[in-house]
Every structure is written in C-alpha cells, then in structure tokens.
Write an enzyme that holds these catalytic residues in place. Structure first.
Site, PDB file in Angstrom:
ATOM      1  N   SER A 110       0.783  -1.210  -0.023  1.00  0.00           N
ATOM      2  CA  SER A 110      -0.154  -0.066  -0.141  1.00  0.00           C
ATOM      3  C   SER A 110       0.894   1.327   0.020  1.00  0.00           C
ATOM      4  O   SER A 110       0.165   2.311  -0.078  1.00  0.00           O
ATOM      5  CB  SER A 110      -0.993   0.031   1.161  1.00  0.00           C
ATOM      6  N   LYS A 113       0.242   3.705  -2.670  1.00  0.00           N
ATOM      7  CA  LYS A 113      -0.956   4.713  -2.591  1.00  0.00           C
ATOM      8  C   LYS A 113      -0.507   6.019  -2.432  1.00  0.00           C
ATOM      9  O   LYS A 113      -1.181   7.027  -2.734  1.00  0.00           O
ATOM     10  CB  LYS A 113      -1.807   4.366  -1.310  1.00  0.00           C
ATOM     11  N   SER A 168      -5.931   2.833   5.083  1.00  0.00           N
ATOM     12  CA  SER A 168      -5.415   2.194   3.930  1.00  0.00           C
ATOM     13  C   SER A 168      -6.556   1.460   3.028  1.00  0.00           C
ATOM     14  O   SER A 168      -6.235   0.425   2.518  1.00  0.00           O
ATOM     15  CB  SER A 168      -4.216   1.089   3.998  1.00  0.00           C
TER      16      SER A 168
END
Length: 431
Positions: A110, A113, A168
């Site tokens: 993640s 991101k 997340s």
C-alpha cells in the site's frame, strides 16, 4: 550559499504573484517499465538483489548492498537492519545519506497509494461529494484493507482520502478511481506520473498496491513519491492525521427518522499513532505504510528534528517481529538526524523531468504537479503565501496551479522543498 529563509519566502511571494498567469504544459510521458521483468506475486521475490540496478540519482545507488560515506564524526549505521531495501534522504536538499539496495524492484504493497494520491488528489476538490454505486467497488482484491464504504451512501472527497491514508482503504481507492474515469485510466496516469518523477523502477498494475503480476517499485521511487506528495497541502494533512470520524451507514432510529452516524478510524502508521511495543516517533509527520503477502511490510516516513527534515523508506524486513518495519525505520531516522551534516551523500533524489528540462536553455514548459487540490487560484495562492510569510512557518509550499516562468521553474522546485510540516510536529515535545 543558500539565501536566508526570509529572503526565500519573499522571493517566492514575488514570483507567485507575478508569474501565476502563465500556463504550464506537462511533458509527454514515456512508456512504463515492462512488467515482463518483474517478479510474479505467486512467489516471493529473490532474496538476492540483481547485479545491475538503475543508477538514477547516482552510480552508487545502483550498486547492491549498503552505500554510506560516514565522514568525520558520523555515527555508524545500526547493526541489526534486516530490510531487503532501505534509504535515508534529506527531504529538502534531496541528498541521500545512506541506502541499501535502493533501486531493487520489489512489490510495494500500500505504499503505492502515495503515487496514487500524488497523481489523483489534485483532480478533485476536497468538498466534492460522490454517491457510491456498486460498480465503484468492483474488482477489490480478496483480503483487502477496507475503511467501510457502503453502496448508496454519499461521501466527500476528503472523507475518501482520509480512508485511503488512515485505514489504507482499497475501497476508497476504487471509488476515487471510478470518479477518475476508472481503474485502467488511473493506472495509466500513475505510470505516466511515475515517469515524470523519474521513478523508473515502478510499474503500476493496481492503484491500491494490491499484489498483482508485474507490480513493483523501489525504496528510491517510494521516497520520490513521498517527497512529491508532501509538497501538496492536502496530502500533508491526510497523511499526518492520527484519527478522525468517518461517515457510517444511514439507518432509521427508533423514531423512524433516518440518521447517519459516524465511527472513529485511526491511522495504521504506528510511528504516528503508536502501539503496545512502539512509541510515537517524535517529529513524525506521515507518510504511508503497507503490508501484503508478497511485499511483506513496507513503509515510508517523514520526520523533522531541529529544522532538519528526513525521509526514510524501508521495504520488507526479514526479522519476523511485530512492528519490525517501524522499529527499523526509527533506527534509521535516529541515525540520519545524528549523521546529517557529517555523512557524505552517496546520491540524490532527482527532480521531476519538467523541473530539469525547464532549467535548460531554450526550454518552454514545466510540469504543474507541485500544487494540491484546494490550491485553487493564483490570487488565493498569493494570499496564502503571504499569510504563511506572516506566520513564520517552517517554510512555504508552492501553492500555484496557474504557472511560472520556465527559466525560474527549477529554482521554484528547490524553494518548494521547504514545505510547512503539519502542526502536530510542532506541538510535540522534542526528544
């Protein structure tokens, strides 16, 4: 010699006001790295870094193993680091103080991101509202982290970004991607933006960082994403938020009245929120963590101490202890603050292509990625810069979405490194 802070601020104010009417033209992006050379998520990546890696930022960064020049008086590196790849860099100057397999292409989880936010965040004002339809949530990977978005409910863009950064939430990523003309379009834009940032180790397949064939990045690239994103006001706000209230589902109460309650969400960045075996890191101000089966634990953080701002990225520690990625990050932060000004740089965080091209004679355009959502008009940008000048903050973020003279673009990028960190950094006592 660098100009005094006040001179830099006044220079930026004049530049902002005088040049904001000129348009920016982003350069064409090159093709994304081929996924055919990337590891498959069905197996763990090799435990040995490749013999040849990218040399973006300096030849030493392309070498396997630890790269550091301690210099006179610099402390030795921590002995118990187990991450496959890591990097310590000065966020403002871009100097890489030390690294370990900095360009090793690994699954990012993640932390991808950060690139998603840096790419998509400027496209929607934070107050815009969106009602979620079933198609928005299609294609979310099994076992994904979720913030709890419900079909038929309306959320602001700010709600969605808080869901991305704090929990997340892959569901929040998919809703924002749907608003951005779909996942495929968003992936294309992310790969193009990675090219513009010179993050050439990165290939995006899924915008949320979910394990996918060919999805890779590197400690070096993740640090570039964080550095670029942190120059956006909204990005700084979201990644530094410890906890907030998130809109829940609309239900009828006992009186038959429709009521929408909220619930608390907390940031999963343990250096920001703390945990049973790790305290809040003093001076921490973001950025993003990740964890998947294929990637292991990954993390990029930014912290400030005594006016020095450092970025640290750690990818996939082999030591199987709770919160190990944060413990190794803390050790590298501690080392970096002690070594700053003593260790000799082994490389640098490169500027975006647009900023580099604009510094060349005869250049005609520069990238406009420095601004963030909500940094709306040139007039408001000038007023904002003036307010920050009066407040005497750590620095001034470049808040112009209009434009700047090409010949000053490289200098503007340099000044823009001195972003104001979130207030939470200043509120916490110094160690």
């Amino acid at each position: 010699m660098p100009a005094p802070k006040k001179t830099l601020r006044r220079t930026l104010l004049v530049t902002s006001a005088a040049l904001s009417s000129l348009a920016l033209t982003a350069p064409a992006a090159l093709a994304a790295p081929s996924p055919s050379t990337s590891p498959s998520p069905s197996t763990s990546p090799s435990a040995t870094p490749p013999a040849r890696m990218s040399t973006v930022g300096g030849n030493r960064l392309g070498q396997a193993g630890t790269q550091v020049d301690l210099g006179s008086g610099a402390p030795v590196l921590p002995k118990d680091l187990t991450a496959r790849s890591w990097i310590v860099a000065d966020a403002e100057s871009g100097a890489v103080l030390a690294s370990h397999n900095a360009h090793w292409r690994l699954p990012p989880a993640s932390t991808m991101k950060m690139l998603f936010a840096d790419t998509v965040l400027p496209r929607f004002p934070k107050t815009e509202k969106h009602k979620v339809v079933p198609a928005d949530l299609a294609g979310i990977g099994a076992g994904s982290s979720l913030v709890g978005i419900k079909e038929g409910q309306t959320y602001t863009v700010r709600d969605l970004w808080l869901g991305v950064f704090l929990r997340s939430g892959n569901d929040a990523v998919h809703v924002l991607s749907a608003m951005n003309d779909g996942v495929d379009n968003t992936v294309k834009q992310m790969n193009e933006h990675a090219e513009e940032l010179q993050a050439l180790d990165t290939n995006v397949v899924s915008p949320d960082g979910y394990d996918a064939p060919g999805q890779v990045s590197s400690a070096y690239d993740l640090t570039l994403f964080a550095r670029s994103g942190l120059q956006k006001k909204d990005f700084r706000e979201y990644c530094s938020t410890v906890r907030t209230q998130f809109p829940g589902e609309t239900k009828k109460n006992k009186k038959g009245k429709s009521v929408r309650e909220s619930f608390e969400i907390q940031n999963t960045n343990r250096l920001l929120s703390g945990d049973s075996d790790i305290p809040v890191y003093q001076g921490i101000a973001g950025v993003k963590n990740g964890n998947t089966t294929n990637a292991g634990a990954t993390f990029t953080g930014v912290a400030e101490r005594n006016g020095k701002v450092l970025l640290v990225t750690v990818m996939n520690p082999s030591k199987n202890e709770h919160n190990e990625v944060y413990k190794e990050t803390s050790k590298l932060f501690d080392w970096g603050f002690k070594a700053a000004g003593k260790a000799q740089p082994v490389g640098e965080l490169v500027a975006p292509k647009g900023a580099q091209a604009s510094a060349q004679p005869g250049a005609t355009a520069s990238s406009g990625q420095a601004g963030g959502a909500g940094d709306a008009s040139p007039k408001s940008a000038t007023k904002k810069a003036a307010a920050e000048e009066d407040s005497g903050g750590v620095g001034i973020a470049l808040a112009i979405t209009g434009g700047a003279l090409v010949l000053l673009a490289a200098a503007a990028f340099l000044v823009n490194r001195r972003w104001p960190l979130p207030d939470l950094v200043r509120r916490r006592p110094r160690p």
